[in-house]
Design a protein around this motif. Structure first.
Motif, PDB file in Angstrom:
ATOM      1  N   GLY A  33      28.766   8.476  -2.683  1.00 61.42           N
ATOM      2  CA  GLY A  33      27.446   8.094  -2.215  1.00 61.42           C
ATOM      3  C   GLY A  33      26.413   9.147  -2.523  1.00 61.42           C
ATOM      4  N   TRP A  34      25.187   8.693  -2.682  1.00 60.62           N
ATOM      5  CA  TRP A  34      24.029   9.577  -2.783  1.00 60.62           C
ATOM      6  C   TRP A  34      23.222   9.465  -1.495  1.00 60.62           C
ATOM      7  N   PHE A  35      22.875  10.605  -0.959  1.00 58.97           N
ATOM      8  CA  PHE A  35      22.085  10.695   0.254  1.00 58.97           C
ATOM      9  C   PHE A  35      20.902  11.613   0.000  1.00 58.97           C
ATOM     10  N   ARG A  36      19.901  11.517   0.843  1.00 60.91           N
ATOM     11  CA  ARG A  36      18.750  12.385   0.698  1.00 60.91           C
ATOM     12  C   ARG A  36      18.218  12.781   2.063  1.00 60.91           C
ATOM     13  N   GLN A  37      17.576  13.926   2.085  1.00 56.66           N
ATOM     14  CA  GLN A  37      17.002  14.424   3.317  1.00 56.66           C
ATOM     15  C   GLN A  37      15.672  15.094   3.012  1.00 56.66           C
ATOM     16  N   SER A  47      22.410   5.305  -2.048  1.00 57.21           N
ATOM     17  CA  SER A  47      23.223   4.394  -2.825  1.00 57.21           C
ATOM     18  C   SER A  47      24.661   4.870  -2.797  1.00 57.21           C
ATOM     19  N   CYS A  48      25.580   3.959  -3.045  1.00 58.93           N
ATOM     20  CA  CYS A  48      26.981   4.330  -3.121  1.00 58.93           C
ATOM     21  C   CYS A  48      27.686   3.434  -4.120  1.00 58.93           C
ATOM     22  N   ILE A  49      28.811   3.925  -4.611  1.00 53.25           N
ATOM     23  CA  ILE A  49      29.625   3.153  -5.540  1.00 53.25           C
ATOM     24  C   ILE A  49      31.084   3.342  -5.148  1.00 53.25           C
ATOM     25  N   SER A  50      31.801   2.239  -5.080  1.00 58.22           N
ATOM     26  CA  SER A  50      33.195   2.284  -4.680  1.00 58.22           C
ATOM     27  C   SER A  50      34.084   2.631  -5.863  1.00 58.22           C
ATOM     28  N   SER A  51      35.359   2.838  -5.582  1.00 65.32           N
ATOM     29  CA  SER A  51      36.299   3.142  -6.651  1.00 65.32           C
ATOM     30  C   SER A  51      36.479   1.969  -7.611  1.00 65.32           C
ATOM     31  N   ASP A  52      36.121   0.762  -7.185  1.00 66.54           N
ATOM     32  CA  ASP A  52      36.141  -0.415  -8.045  1.00 66.54           C
ATOM     33  C   ASP A  52      34.749  -0.790  -8.555  1.00 66.54           C
ATOM     34  N   PHE A  65      16.368   2.274  -8.343  1.00 68.33           N
ATOM     35  CA  PHE A  65      17.460   3.209  -8.603  1.00 68.33           C
ATOM     36  C   PHE A  65      18.685   2.441  -9.076  1.00 68.33           C
ATOM     37  N   THR A  66      19.438   3.058  -9.965  1.00 61.05           N
ATOM     38  CA  THR A  66      20.666   2.472 -10.471  1.00 61.05           C
ATOM     39  C   THR A  66      21.769   3.514 -10.461  1.00 61.05           C
ATOM     40  N   LEU A  67      22.878   3.174  -9.849  1.00 61.76           N
ATOM     41  CA  LEU A  67      24.022   4.072  -9.760  1.00 61.76           C
ATOM     42  C   LEU A  67      25.081   3.636 -10.762  1.00 61.76           C
ATOM     43  N   SER A  68      25.656   4.595 -11.452  1.00 53.22           N
ATOM     44  CA  SER A  68      26.717   4.303 -12.401  1.00 53.22           C
ATOM     45  C   SER A  68      27.846   5.311 -12.248  1.00 53.22           C
ATOM     46  N   ARG A  69      29.024   4.901 -12.684  1.00 53.23           N
ATOM     47  CA  ARG A  69      30.204   5.738 -12.559  1.00 53.23           C
ATOM     48  C   ARG A  69      31.003   5.676 -13.855  1.00 53.23           C
ATOM     49  N   ASP A  70      31.261   6.827 -14.419  1.00 52.13           N
ATOM     50  CA  ASP A  70      32.032   6.933 -15.647  1.00 52.13           C
ATOM     51  C   ASP A  70      33.347   7.613 -15.299  1.00 52.13           C
ATOM     52  N   ASN A  71      34.401   6.826 -15.150  1.00 51.78           N
ATOM     53  CA  ASN A  71      35.683   7.387 -14.759  1.00 51.78           C
ATOM     54  C   ASN A  71      36.278   8.294 -15.831  1.00 51.78           C
ATOM     55  N   ALA A  72      36.009   7.992 -17.099  1.00 50.33           N
ATOM     56  CA  ALA A  72      36.535   8.826 -18.170  1.00 50.33           C
ATOM     57  C   ALA A  72      35.959  10.233 -18.096  1.00 50.33           C
ATOM     58  N   LYS A  73      34.686  10.326 -17.785  1.00 50.22           N
ATOM     59  CA  LYS A  73      34.034  11.625 -17.651  1.00 50.22           C
ATOM     60  C   LYS A  73      34.045  12.143 -16.226  1.00 50.22           C
ATOM     61  N   ASN A  74      34.484  11.302 -15.300  1.00 48.28           N
ATOM     62  CA  ASN A  74      34.511  11.652 -13.882  1.00 48.28           C
ATOM     63  C   ASN A  74      33.123  12.083 -13.395  1.00 48.28           C
ATOM     64  N   THR A  75      32.140  11.292 -13.757  1.00 47.88           N
ATOM     65  CA  THR A  75      30.758  11.598 -13.449  1.00 47.88           C
ATOM     66  C   THR A  75      30.088  10.388 -12.813  1.00 47.88           C
ATOM     67  N   ILE A  76      29.293  10.650 -11.797  1.00 47.65           N
ATOM     68  CA  ILE A  76      28.504   9.625 -11.135  1.00 47.65           C
ATOM     69  C   ILE A  76      27.037   9.975 -11.325  1.00 47.65           C
ATOM     70  N   SER A  77      26.251   9.012 -11.800  1.00 51.54           N
ATOM     71  CA  SER A  77      24.851   9.261 -12.102  1.00 51.54           C
ATOM     72  C   SER A  77      23.954   8.334 -11.300  1.00 51.54           C
ATOM     73  N   LEU A  78      22.802   8.847 -10.937  1.00 50.28           N
ATOM     74  CA  LEU A  78      21.785   8.063 -10.245  1.00 50.28           C
ATOM     75  C   LEU A  78      20.522   8.088 -11.087  1.00 50.28           C
ATOM     76  N   GLN A  79      20.215   6.959 -11.708  1.00 55.29           N
ATOM     77  CA  GLN A  79      18.988   6.819 -12.478  1.00 55.29           C
ATOM     78  C   GLN A  79      17.879   6.369 -11.542  1.00 55.29           C
ATOM     79  N   MET A  80      16.836   7.167 -11.443  1.00 50.24           N
ATOM     80  CA  MET A  80      15.740   6.909 -10.531  1.00 50.24           C
ATOM     81  C   MET A  80      14.481   6.629 -11.339  1.00 50.24           C
TER      82      MET A  80
END
Length: 124
Positions: A33-37, A47-52, A65-80
């Motif tokens: 998940g992405w959180f902000r304060q 935003s959050c993204i599950s393992s599926d 905002f768009t959340l993406s997950r690249d399992n090959a790179k093990n990276t989670i990105s948040l495009q704002m």
């Protein structure tokens, strides 16, 4: 155990875009998940993204905002995109475990591993 390292924060004008990245060193069997304060405010889920790869968004960022997950790179990105001054905050990524691989939530208490945070400032 997952270690999270965030990057990509900075200063941007209203209407501009930023892309935040969260590099995860451990297993992909976690929701992220992405959180902000913002100053004077409680930490809130963005935003959050599950393992599926099921994603949820807060109403305040939905459509921008768009959340993406690249399992090959093990990276989670948040495009704002279409950033607003009210988006100014420290942004954190966090991981949490859900037995349902298609579920994730935006509740702070559901997450137990946190990155260090990255500052996003939207100002003219």
């Amino acid at each position: 155990q997952v270690q999270l390292v965030e990057s990509g924060g900075g200063l941007v004008q209203p209407g501009g875009s930023l892309r935040l990245s969260c590099a995860a060193s451990g297993s992909t069997f976690y929701a992220v998940g992405w959180f902000r304060q913002a100053p004077g405010k409680e930490r809130e889920g963005v935003s959050c993204i599950s393992s599926d790869f099921v994603r949820n968004y807060a109403d305040s960022v939905k459509g921008r905002f768009t959340l993406s997950r690249d399992n090959a790179k093990n990276t989670i990105s948040l495009q704002m995109n279409s950033l607003k001054p009210e988006d100014t905050a420290v942004y954190y990524c966090a991981s949490g475990y859900y037995t349902d691989s298609q579920r994730c939530g935006l509740v702070v208490a559901d997450y137990d591993n946190w990155g260090q945070g990255t500052q996003v400032t939207v100002s003219s």
